[in-house]
Design a protein around this motif. Sequence first.
Motif, PDB file in Angstrom:
ATOM      1  N   HIS A 156      53.065  35.796  63.229  1.00 42.46           N
ATOM      2  CA  HIS A 156      53.913  34.778  62.602  1.00 42.46           C
ATOM      3  C   HIS A 156      55.380  35.056  62.889  1.00 42.46           C
ATOM      4  O   HIS A 156      55.859  36.180  62.701  1.00 42.46           O
ATOM      5  N   SER A 193      58.651  34.250  61.340  1.00 45.91           N
ATOM      6  CA  SER A 193      59.064  33.766  60.022  1.00 45.91           C
ATOM      7  C   SER A 193      60.484  33.202  60.050  1.00 45.91           C
ATOM      8  O   SER A 193      61.309  33.616  60.859  1.00 45.91           O
ATOM      9  N   GLU A 212      55.731  31.988  55.121  1.00 44.86           N
ATOM     10  CA  GLU A 212      55.250  33.357  55.382  1.00 44.86           C
ATOM     11  C   GLU A 212      54.177  33.743  54.365  1.00 44.86           C
ATOM     12  O   GLU A 212      53.150  34.335  54.719  1.00 44.86           O
ATOM     13  N   TYR A 263      51.013  31.964  55.292  1.00 42.46           N
ATOM     14  CA  TYR A 263      50.384  32.612  56.456  1.00 42.46           C
ATOM     15  C   TYR A 263      49.593  33.841  56.017  1.00 42.46           C
ATOM     16  O   TYR A 263      48.425  34.016  56.404  1.00 42.46           O
ATOM     17  N   LYS A 264      50.219  34.691  55.195  1.00 41.79           N
ATOM     18  CA  LYS A 264      49.547  35.917  54.758  1.00 41.79           C
ATOM     19  C   LYS A 264      48.318  35.595  53.900  1.00 41.79           C
ATOM     20  O   LYS A 264      47.274  36.245  54.031  1.00 41.79           O
ATOM     21  N   VAL A 324      54.563  40.094  61.807  1.00 41.61           N
ATOM     22  CA  VAL A 324      55.517  39.152  61.214  1.00 41.61           C
ATOM     23  C   VAL A 324      56.889  39.496  61.780  1.00 41.61           C
ATOM     24  O   VAL A 324      57.458  40.555  61.497  1.00 41.61           O
ATOM     25  N   SER A 350      57.523  29.397  62.128  1.00 44.84           N
ATOM     26  CA  SER A 350      57.920  28.682  60.917  1.00 44.84           C
ATOM     27  C   SER A 350      58.747  27.433  61.194  1.00 44.84           C
ATOM     28  O   SER A 350      59.049  26.675  60.274  1.00 44.84           O
TER      29      SER A 350
END
Length: 338
Positions: free
Chosen positions: A183, A185, A197, A200-201, A216, A247
């Motif tokens: 990702h 972020s 974020e 995503y997690k 990340v 993002s």
Amino acid sequence: MTTIYDIAKRTGYSPTTVSKAFNNYSDVREKTRQEILRTAREMGYLPNAHARTLTTKKSWTLGVLFVEGTGVGIRHPFFGAVIESFKQVAVAKGYALMFISKDVGGKQSGYLENCRIHGVDGVVVFLSDYEDPYFQELLESNIPTVILDYETTQSHTVCSDNIAGALQAVEYLTSLGHRRIAHISGGENTFPGKQRENGYKAAMKQHGLKVQEGYVSVGAFYSLESGYAAMQSLLELPERPTAVFASGDLLALGAVMAAKDKGLAVPADISVMGYDDIELARYVTPALTTIRQDTANLGTRAAEILLASIDGNRQGMEALVLPVEVVVRDSCAPPGNE
């Protein structure tokens, strides 16, 4: 010189009704208002702004608060599209827009003082330093505000469902067979960046996937350059990701450039997915798979909420969250080799 009495005579409505139509009174039907406005345009009538202010006790001006450290934010195509749709609603209702600054007459004062000096009826906030005492002073005043992409009980807010968007992005990538998903972020210092974020997690956890160390990577200010730098760090990891969810679309486009400069093909060697669906996303090669935010609806609803608040038609603070959707294009494909 055409007067409201001339327009009243032409349309058959009373001068009072004509005046109310110009001043957006709620007891005038929209069809009637449009007919009066159309006739006024045909007759070349221009309402006197000063007289209108005296009649309605409004300045017919909305403040636009946009503070961004690097100065790139206001040029971001996402915000440009939202501002444009906000402006269309405001202008149609007879309002003008002006930017709000802390600098008044060459000296730093505050947002609230600037608003008082210009007598704005309300303020729309697109980006700000939310910890700034001057910003807090504005929120605590009686001036109606609506904030885009933020969460607070002190103001009306309008945003997209950032967490759901991130969940949808990871869901789509896993449906293609990806397991090593990184990702880029937007950073902890932005509300949407933090939410995406977190989404995503949460999505990785739902699918039983590990967020590996270094997966990340922060892309500050949602710029092409920061997306490029963030992708470079991801490509240097011992176990390179097979897919990257960024993002923002500019971050994603920077990531694609970095992958290509590294000799990798997108999506054959690595998939890249963005967020926003800016206009450019469909025209680049490969066309960008992304999460679409409805910029037209974001700006429109923000304007409607602010104008209703100015007219006293809103009780309490409204926190509107709008849905997002996956737009499938060409930048994502099943992984070649895990």
